[in-house]
Design a protein around this motif. Structure first.
Motif, PDB file in Angstrom:
ATOM      1  N   PRO A 255      31.310  -3.567  38.484  1.00  0.00           N
ATOM      2  CA  PRO A 255      32.356  -2.538  38.519  1.00  0.00           C
ATOM      3  C   PRO A 255      33.737  -3.032  38.959  1.00  0.00           C
ATOM      4  CG  PRO A 255      30.768  -2.210  40.300  1.00  0.00           C
ATOM      5  CD  PRO A 255      30.234  -3.312  39.448  1.00  0.00           C
ATOM      6  N   THR A 256      34.690  -2.138  38.743  1.00  0.00           N
ATOM      7  CA  THR A 256      36.065  -2.323  39.200  1.00  0.00           C
ATOM      8  C   THR A 256      36.327  -1.321  40.323  1.00  0.00           C
ATOM      9  OG1 THR A 256      36.778  -3.054  37.014  1.00  0.00           O
ATOM     10  CG2 THR A 256      38.484  -2.164  38.487  1.00  0.00           C
ATOM     11  N   ASP A 273      31.644  -1.023  33.131  1.00  0.00           N
ATOM     12  CA  ASP A 273      32.648  -0.030  32.741  1.00  0.00           C
ATOM     13  C   ASP A 273      32.964   0.939  33.870  1.00  0.00           C
ATOM     14  OD1 ASP A 273      32.581  -1.096  30.200  1.00  0.00           O
ATOM     15  OD2 ASP A 273      30.983   0.271  29.549  1.00  0.00           O
ATOM     16  N   THR A 274      32.252   0.837  34.987  1.00  0.00           N
ATOM     17  CA  THR A 274      32.440   1.777  36.091  1.00  0.00           C
ATOM     18  C   THR A 274      33.704   1.417  36.871  1.00  0.00           C
ATOM     19  OG1 THR A 274      30.041   2.043  36.248  1.00  0.00           O
ATOM     20  CG2 THR A 274      31.359   2.724  38.161  1.00  0.00           C
ATOM     21  N   ILE A 275      34.588   2.390  37.016  1.00  0.00           N
ATOM     22  CA  ILE A 275      35.832   2.192  37.770  1.00  0.00           C
ATOM     23  C   ILE A 275      35.880   3.233  38.876  1.00  0.00           C
ATOM     24  CG2 ILE A 275      38.356   2.210  37.676  1.00  0.00           C
ATOM     25  CD1 ILE A 275      38.105   1.558  34.665  1.00  0.00           C
ATOM     26  N   ILE A 276      35.993   2.784  40.120  1.00  0.00           N
ATOM     27  CA  ILE A 276      36.162   3.699  41.251  1.00  0.00           C
ATOM     28  C   ILE A 276      37.661   3.812  41.502  1.00  0.00           C
ATOM     29  CG2 ILE A 276      35.580   4.180  43.656  1.00  0.00           C
ATOM     30  CD1 ILE A 276      33.147   4.043  41.784  1.00  0.00           C
ATOM     31  N   GLY A 277      38.197   5.022  41.267  1.00  0.00           N
ATOM     32  CA  GLY A 277      39.641   5.219  41.381  1.00  0.00           C
ATOM     33  C   GLY A 277      40.137   5.040  42.810  1.00  0.00           C
ATOM     34  N   GLU A 290      28.732   5.745  37.103  1.00  0.00           N
ATOM     35  CA  GLU A 290      29.827   6.225  36.250  1.00  0.00           C
ATOM     36  C   GLU A 290      31.146   6.132  37.012  1.00  0.00           C
ATOM     37  OE1 GLU A 290      29.656  10.705  36.054  1.00  0.00           O
ATOM     38  OE2 GLU A 290      27.882  10.367  37.301  1.00  0.00           O
ATOM     39  N   SER A 291      32.245   6.199  36.294  1.00  0.00           N
ATOM     40  CA  SER A 291      33.556   6.115  36.924  1.00  0.00           C
ATOM     41  C   SER A 291      33.887   7.398  37.669  1.00  0.00           C
ATOM     42  CB  SER A 291      34.630   5.868  35.862  1.00  0.00           C
ATOM     43  OG  SER A 291      34.427   4.617  35.253  1.00  0.00           O
TER      44      SER A 291
END
Lengths: 311, 311, 311
Positions: A255-256, A273-277, A290-291
């Motif tokens: 993840p990002t 593809d998982t992005i933690i805002g 999931e993001s």
């Protein structure tokens, strides 16, 4: 002493059978005239780098501004020579493995020269690395009410140990050095329980508290001011295979994490593809595939617990 | 050897830039005439304390009731001197940090004398500490069907290693020694994966099985006959900040565990107001943020699992 | 130096009180003329065994097919002597503990001869052990996209370190050696965070990735081609007690894992009757207390998470 000589006479035969097994099953011995990097030498290099990064805490005491230049100059000189040798070995070994060449063959590149070039490039990054690590130390102090002062963090915090070794290993990884960055990360893992692949990109002011069980995968991207607790996994969801059924080893699988994210103990975040805002908080023991957008708080639902009286 | 002299000539300049960084970004070097405690010396002290606490298991063999008094007397004498020196350093450093004094200034307290006083007070607690540790060893034997005998526990159980070092560090913490208790706890953490803050209060007959990933926070209070498994966190729920936005470092942030409680693997209990009543059982992987009365069993609800056939 | 002589004069009295405690509370000291196995000697044996199992990676460099026989022959000879001594000590200690005999009593078996016999039986298994470990190394390469080559796995993978030491310790355990197998497993646990009881049966092509926090209980049975991730517990559900209230130490308490099973991070599988059927997949953080048939995928239900915007 009751040594039975007849029993002991079986040892030469056993030795032969062991040596035969070196010819029979390949891949788990390294016999030949072309030495591998030495794990112990790599560890010695890391310890001297820490002595330069945090002078006065580790080996030599009574350093002051009047004598520290001699101590550091001596270490830098010695590190140059040892890094050159170990980097050259790693580069030569990798080249041979990929091209099937023997060690003394003429057309090999000059790995000593290449090793030296990369050793100097690496040493050049130390002043900047110190600036980043000073921000990491400050982030630990700002993030942990149990921290008494900065010295305690430098002496005692496994999270700082892990990010220090990671920043060293990541620079070498960026310079294209094989094998040695993983030796460094595994040395840190062994002593801290924190497993950061040297390929991971991590911004400044990074803090891992307690840390045991943390896993950060090779293709993670972590922005600045991120805080993790023990047992957090930033991992892969599944592995792609090519048409021959072999693992694809190059895709982004991890993840990002954007800036100012906090991830509490034993949470798991999976997938390339998982992005933690940014400014999000992931609660303890959450599993996330999931993001989430910036400024999100993710918690376990009021946990489904069953309470009953002991009989 | 292909050393390029021109490349190597860049090293003195690099050394200067590194030393400049010691003046530029403060807080992650310790330069001056006032030495810090030495991590290696503290570890050496801990190893000799273990030799006294569990004679015959660690270093010296062939000890018997006829010669053990010489061995222990020699160790106690040497520990007195080394503890005095290290405690004095820790006390002096802490005083300077809080009062901004230089090392040789006249009005400083006599830290050598203070260190000696506290060293002797600490050594005085060894017989009582042995009585408590004997109960911890017995609790391990009573709590683990895989334990063959008490010797196996003393040799091989990381939970005993961690509570031994904790009991040493907690005594020093109670005596007001800064920094050194955290060095001890981190040394134990590094080798056992068990992270117990030296501030935590822990009753006798305490047993941690397997232990990797256990975290016990600074303000935990644990009564006697408590058993924990690997991965258990007794942690903080959130951190209070004062009006300037700084962390408040003194409140009770971690739970209270009453006597005869068992907490299974990877359970998380958070919060300074959380009290687990005596004789309660907390099941594996439970996350608990609230108190439970005595004699309560808390389990995950029949876990919400999805089963399907592989395609 | 401000040593207060009167304070130091209290040390002989303290020494006496410590020695008194050796007579008072038994069970946590070993005083007598019958030495225990030495943890350091056992670790030295393990390191030399690794040098034979993976020649060229650890200590001696520049080994080739022309000189390796001397190196291995020398190590085997020395291992024979040291193993004989340590195994004899472990066997003698265990016999005494179970029969209450003193060390020099006449009717004791010849433990030196027994130790030698078992040492030679153990050394005999090395060629076959190398074949199994070569499959374990290959399984790691096939199971991890981040692995660059087999050398990286031998140098850097804690999962390989743990299974290597386990295969050594399990052979000694099968030969009926007490104490030493647990010393070995705890040495591996300390450096890898992976805790495998030497009693566990594990098939070839076994791979643990990352590994910190993994616990595999004494009565586990694991078939070939099984892959585990960090934090997986294969543990006991509860402990049986006999009519006197003592723990029963012999029943099967830990699960059976059939071939080609993958168990993801932080999953927990408990119970001696629990069987995970072949080719099954257990998802991350799943807690499983029951058997599943072959080819089953078990995942957490769409996790009950709560998402909200930070205020």
């Amino acid at each position: 002493m009751a040594t039975d000589i007849r029993l002991k006479e079986r040892l030469p035969d056993l030795t032969d059978r062991i040596v035969d097994s070196y010819q029979e099953c390949c891949g788990i011995h390294h016999l030949g005239h072309c030495p591998l990097p030495s794990f112990d030498a790599v560890v010695g290099i890391a310890q001297d780098l820490k002595e330069i990064l945090y002078p006065g805490y580790q080996k030599r005491q009574n350093l002051h501004m009047g004598n520290v230049v001699y101590h550091v100059g001596d270490l830098v000189d010695s590190l140059h020579d040892r890094l050159t040798q170990q980097l050259a070995r790693a580069l030569r070994h990798d080249f041979r493995r990929r091209h099937g060449k023997e060690c003394g063959e003429n057309e090999l590149p000059d790995f000593e020269a290449l090793g030296q070039e990369k050793a100097v490039s690496f040493l050049d990054t130390i002043p900047q690395m110190r600036r980043t690590l000073a921000l990491d130390v400050q982030a630990a102090f700002d993030g942990d009410p149990a921290a008494g002062d900065l010295d305690e963090i430098i002496f005692c915090y496994p999270g700082l140990e892990a990010i220090t070794i990671h920043r060293i290993g990541h620079e070498l990884h960026q310079l294209g050095i094989p094998l040695i960055p993983r030796m460094l990360s595994e040395w840190a893992h062994s002593r801290t329980g924190i497993d950061i692949h040297p390929g991971a990109t991590i911004g400044h002011s990074f803090f891992i508290d307690h840390g045991t069980g943390v896993v950060i995968g090779a293709t993670c991207e972590i922005a600045e001011h991120v805080k993790l607790y023990q047992g957090v996994t930033l991992g892969a969801r599944s592995f792609a295979k090519d048409e021959s059924g072999n693992l694809v080893r190059t895709t982004k699988r991890h993840p990002t994490i954007e800036s100012h994210v906090v991830i509490y103990a034993n949470a798991t975040v999976l997938g390339g593809d998982t992005i933690i805002g940014s400014h999000s908080t992931i609660g303890a023991s959450v599993s996330l595939y999931e993001s989430v957008p910036p400024h999100t708080i993710v918690m376990l639902e009021k946990p489904s617990l069953r309470f009953r009286q002991a009989s």
